[in-house]
Each structure stands twice: as structure tokens, then as C-alpha cells.
Enzyme design. Structure first.
Site, PDB file in Angstrom:
ATOM      1  N   TRP A 271    -110.023  11.012 -28.629  1.00  0.00           N
ATOM      2  CA  TRP A 271    -109.491  11.891 -28.073  1.00  0.00           C
ATOM      3  C   TRP A 271    -110.087  12.527 -26.728  1.00  0.00           C
ATOM      4  CZ3 TRP A 271    -104.510  14.224 -28.165  1.00  0.00           C
ATOM      5  CH2 TRP A 271    -104.222  15.444 -27.443  1.00  0.00           C
TER       6      TRP A 271
ATOM      7  N   ASP B 244    -118.137  10.747 -24.238  1.00  0.00           N
ATOM      8  CA  ASP B 244    -117.436  11.807 -24.277  1.00  0.00           C
ATOM      9  C   ASP B 244    -118.180  12.908 -25.345  1.00  0.00           C
ATOM     10  OD1 ASP B 244    -115.868  14.242 -24.568  1.00  0.00           O
ATOM     11  OD2 ASP B 244    -113.915  12.921 -24.722  1.00  0.00           O
TER      12      ASP B 244
ATOM     13  N   GLN C 148    -117.761  17.382 -28.142  1.00  0.00           N
ATOM     14  CA  GLN C 148    -118.057  18.262 -29.403  1.00  0.00           C
ATOM     15  C   GLN C 148    -119.361  18.153 -29.965  1.00  0.00           C
ATOM     16  OE1 GLN C 148    -114.925  17.932 -32.335  1.00  0.00           O
ATOM     17  NE2 GLN C 148    -113.620  17.503 -30.664  1.00  0.00           N
TER      18      GLN C 148
ATOM     19  N   GLU D  14    -116.444   8.589 -27.923  1.00  0.00           N
ATOM     20  CA  GLU D  14    -116.817   9.861 -28.422  1.00  0.00           C
ATOM     21  C   GLU D  14    -118.015   9.376 -29.277  1.00  0.00           C
ATOM     22  OE1 GLU D  14    -113.799  12.684 -29.730  1.00  0.00           O
ATOM     23  OE2 GLU D  14    -112.914  10.847 -29.739  1.00  0.00           O
TER      24      GLU D  14
ATOM     25  N   ARG E  63    -111.540  18.951 -40.220  1.00  0.00           N
ATOM     26  CA  ARG E  63    -112.732  19.082 -39.360  1.00  0.00           C
ATOM     27  C   ARG E  63    -113.162  20.492 -39.162  1.00  0.00           C
ATOM     28  NH1 ARG E  63    -111.082  17.122 -33.311  1.00  0.00           N
ATOM     29  NH2 ARG E  63    -109.193  18.409 -33.874  1.00  0.00           N
TER      30      ARG E  63
ATOM     31  N   LYS F 164    -116.757  21.571 -24.485  1.00  0.00           N
ATOM     32  CA  LYS F 164    -116.614  22.480 -25.394  1.00  0.00           C
ATOM     33  C   LYS F 164    -117.950  23.484 -25.777  1.00  0.00           C
ATOM     34  CE  LYS F 164    -112.895  20.178 -27.841  1.00  0.00           C
ATOM     35  NZ  LYS F 164    -111.786  21.293 -27.845  1.00  0.00           N
TER      36      LYS F 164
END
Length: 442
Positions: free
Chosen positions: A135, A241, A244, A208, A404, A270
Site C-alpha cells: 500500500w 516506502d 510506518q 515497504e 495491525r 506517518k
């Protein structure tokens, strides 16, 4: 509780997907949010994984006040002092060696758009290879290389996007192998498929470090190292990426540090803004110089804004000053042990995985078949919220039903204990409702 405001929300707001609660929300502090009934709810999503140092941390409140007395916003060509300071801090204290040139925007979608535009311009190509379950955002380019969900109904995606199967140790695509062998086999097959389909205009591989929306999947270190070699062999840039995973959540400064792999571009978002909109793409001086000479542009209304930059500096300083990277490890270990104990009592918990304070809990109908338990996930998530715990559940037929769990790094043992107690009760009650004998408590 103001029913007129609830009515206004229903009448005037566009419904934008995901879990939406009937309540409105009024305030947040630390690990707790408060709704319009006055009820306190433990937020084990950190507000969409953003409030790393806790909601409304005093350092963030003070930073917003400082910006209010200096500047919130400038013309995009006027670089604020605080932006220069943030760029230096990110380069010197947080990034792998060589990644020193940053551009600051608002969201992860934007920072990934920047990364993709950089790669395409630098390599004079357009082909992007991404990972299943990933994502990267909802904007045109980022959405085209997001494969976790929500791809249908928006027209033709950008040309030149390719996907390869994600490394999933719990649900391997190739049976009969251990986790590392399966991951590397997925990579080999994915690369061969890309090589067969490529029009000879490669630009980048985007990944990610922990595939979060795909189920909190942590690849073997050898997988990321092989991905680095694969990108180099094909003349492609490697983009991480780290929306997170950067800035301490996983118990390391970045996922790149954990894997021992340096990308050519890193997208962060984030975890840098502490709940305010702040994102960046960070690259090397050589790439920045090349694309500058070729005419690279990304001037938005809010590029290099001083307000989020001031907050970003406060967040990074707080992580360092309060030792929150180490705390992500200690509290993450405590939370993981608590979840593993819960797994011993509930056969429906098939797997507990992740790093630091980014953990995934997968629900199954049977531990041997590993058939996803979507109904249980939905019921338990709802019941948890009713009991005072908010968690994010990913329910995809092809990737299972996975919570999560990502509380702020400031979470206490008492708050973890309370959350696990709620989860235990919610699971027990929900299992009674679905009446699945194979998933009942052992």
C-alpha cells in the site's frame, strides 16, 4: 453528545471507506481518544499509525504554538529556517549514509509520487515493479503500485506497473519450503515475470520494508538484500516506502537500518509528523542533481511548510530525548509476549508477528488449514471498540484476517495489559457468537 452534529456528519460527509464509527470524537491524549459520549478508548492504531509519540504530546502542542507565533505557511519558493533545520536533522541523524537530500510535503501518497517521479526522470524509464499486498497511497502513481486492496473502479492505472508475489512466511505461495526459501523463490519468479514483460524502460522497484496492509509481513533480510541486487542488475532504483517503519516504531531508526540495505530513495511520512500532515522523499545528491538538471518539479501549495516542519523537529527530538526507539523494543517485546500468551488460550489466533511496536495478529478457523476467520475478525474488532479498544483489522480473502496493532511508543505496561484483557474478552464473546468449535479456546 450532540445528535445534530452526528446528523450533519451523515448528511454532509463523503464516506471514504475503511472502518467508520457512528460516534464523533472530541479529544485525544497519549494512548487514549475520547468520543462524544465522554467514553475513553485505547487507540492501538496510533491514529492511522501516525501518533508515534502519543496523541497531543506536549512537545507537539508547544511546536504548534511556536509556529503560530512565527509562520504557518509561506510561498513555496520561500524556504523556512525550520525546514532547513529539519532537512539537516533527517540527513545527519536518521537516514542511511548517502541519503541527504529531502523534499517535504504532506502525505505518504505525495512522498511516493515524488519518489516515482524522481525514479522515472532519473532513469528515463517508466516501469515500476511493486510487491503484492503493498500500500503506497491513493493518488494516481502511488495507487497504481498499491496491491493490498481498492484497485477496482477507478479506470486505467498508470502504464508500466508490475507486481510480484509478496514474501509471506505464514501463507507461502510455494509449499514445501521454509520462510526464507519461499520468499526468495517468490522474488525469483516475480523478477522473471517482470523481465519477460518489460518493454526495456525500467525505472524502480518500490517496497515497504514491512508489508503492513498485506498483513504485517516481515521479509527475511536476505530477501531485501536480493532485492537490492536485482534493482542494480536491471538498472533500476530501489525505493523504500517507510511510512510506518521509519523513526523508531520497529525499534530501529529505519527499516533500512534493520535490513542492512540502503535504498536510492526513501519515502517517509506517518511517523515523522506525530499526527500532523508531514511527509518527505529523501534521496542522494547525485540523483537530486541529475533530476534538477532535467527540470524536476513538485511545487505544491504546501511544499516546505513551516508548521509541519516545526512539529517534525519536535517529534524527532522527543524520540531521541525520551529514548523511544529502545522503548519500541521493550514495549514491543512486552506486547508480543502478552499476545503469545493470548494465542495459547485461543486456537483462533494463528500467528503473531512483526517488529517493535508494529505487530500483526492473524485469525484462522483452523491452525492446520489456516483458513481465514473473517467473521470472527469483524465481530471481535467491533466488540473491542465497545469495550474501549480500537484496533485496525485487515480482511482480505487472499491474505487473511489480520489485526495491525501499533500503539504509540509511549504506551505503558498497564495500557497493554488493559488492551489484551479487552481483546481476550472480545475474542471469547465473539467465538461464542460464531460457534466455530475448531476456533474455541483450547
Amino acid at each position: 453528545m450532540d445528535e445534530t452534529l452526528r446528523d450533519a456528519a451523515r448528511e454532509y460527509l463523503v464516506r471514504y471507506g475503511g472502518d467508520t464509527f457512528p460516534n464523533l470524537f472530541t479529544s485525544a491524549k497519549g494512548v487514549v481518544v475520547r468520543d462524544d459520549t465522554g467514553r475513553e478508548i485505547l487507540d492501538f492504531t496510533s491514529g492511522q499509525m501516525c501518533a508515534t509519540i502519543g496523541h497531543n504530546h506536549p512537545a507537539i502542542v508547544a511546536a504548534v504554538h511556536r509556529a503560530g507565533e512565527t509562520a504557518f505557511h509561506f510561498f513555496s519558493g520561500m524556504i523556512p529556517e525550520t525546514v532547513a533545520q529539519l532537512a539537516a536533522t533527517v540527513a545527519r541523524d536518521w537516514m542511511p549514509s548517502g541519503l541527504t537530500k529531502s523534499i517535504f510535503v504532506n502525505t505518504g501518497s505525495e512522498s511516493n509520487e515524488i519518489a516515482l517521479r524522481m525514479a522515472k526522470m532519473h532513469k528515463s524509464g517508466f516501469e515500476i515493479l511493486a510487491i503484492g499486498g503493498s500500500w503506497h497511497g491513493v493518488t494516481s502513481g502511488a495507487g497504481s503500485v498499491s496491491y493490498a486492496s481498492d484497485r477496482k473502479g477507478y479506470g486505467v492505472p498508470a502504464a508500466g506497473t508490475f507486481v510480484m508475489p509478496e514474501p509471506n512466511a505464514y501463507r507461502p505461495y510455494i509449499a514445501g519450503m521454509d520462510a526464507e526459501q519461499s520468499a526468495l523463490a517468490c522474488l525469483e519468479i516475480g523478477l522473471k515475470m517482470f523481465d519477460m514483460a518489460s518493454a526495456g524502460r525500467p525505472a524502480a522497484i518500490i517496497v515497504e520494508p514491512i508489508i503492513s496492509a498485506g498483513g504485517v509481513l516481515v521479509p527475511p533480510k536476505s530477501y531485501m538484500q536480493a532485492l537490492r541486487r536485482a534493482a542494480d542488475a536491471r538498472g533500476m532504483l530501489l525505493i523504500f516506502d517507510e511510512a510506518q517503519t521509519a523513526f523508531g516504531r520497529i525499534g530501529y531508526r529505519t527499516g533500512a537500518e534493520y535490513f542492512g540495505v540502503t535504498p536510492d530513495i526513501m519515502s517517509v511520512s506517518k511517523t515523522m509528523g506525530g499526527g500532523l500532515p508531514l511527509a518527505a522523499a529523501v534521496t542522494t545528491p547525485a540523483i537530486e542533481q541529475d533530476i534538477h538538471e532535467k527540470g524536476f518539479t513538485f511545487y505544491t501549495s504546501h511544499v516546505s511548510d513551516p508548521l509541519p516542519a516545526t512539529v517534525g523537529l519536535a517529534v524527532l527530538d522527543t524520540i531521541r530525548r525520551e529514548g523511544l526507539i529502545e522503548r519500541a523494543n521493550t514495549q514491543g517485546d512486552y506486547l508480543r509476549r502478552s499476545l503469545l500468551e493470548l494465542q495459547q488460550r485461543h486456537e483462533a489466533i494463528g500467528d503473531v508477528r512483526g517488529l517493535g511496536l508494529l505487530l500483526g495478529v492473524e485469525l484462522v478457523q483452523d491452525r492446520h488449514t489456516r483458513e481465514p476467520f473473517h467473521e470472527l475478525g469483524a465481530l471481535t474488532t467491533q466488540r473491542c471498540f465497545e469495550l474501549g479498544l480500537s484496533m485496525n483489522i485487515r480482511r482480505r480473502p487472499e491474505r487473511g484476517s489480520v489485526w495491525r496493532i501499533a500503539p504509540p511508543l509511549t504506551v505503558s505496561n498497564a495500557e497493554i495489559d488493559r488492551a489484551v484483557t479487552i481483546l481476550d474478552q472480545a475474542l471469547t464473546e465473539s467465538l461464542d457468537k460464531v460457534s466455530k468449535p475448531a476456533a474455541r479456546a483450547a
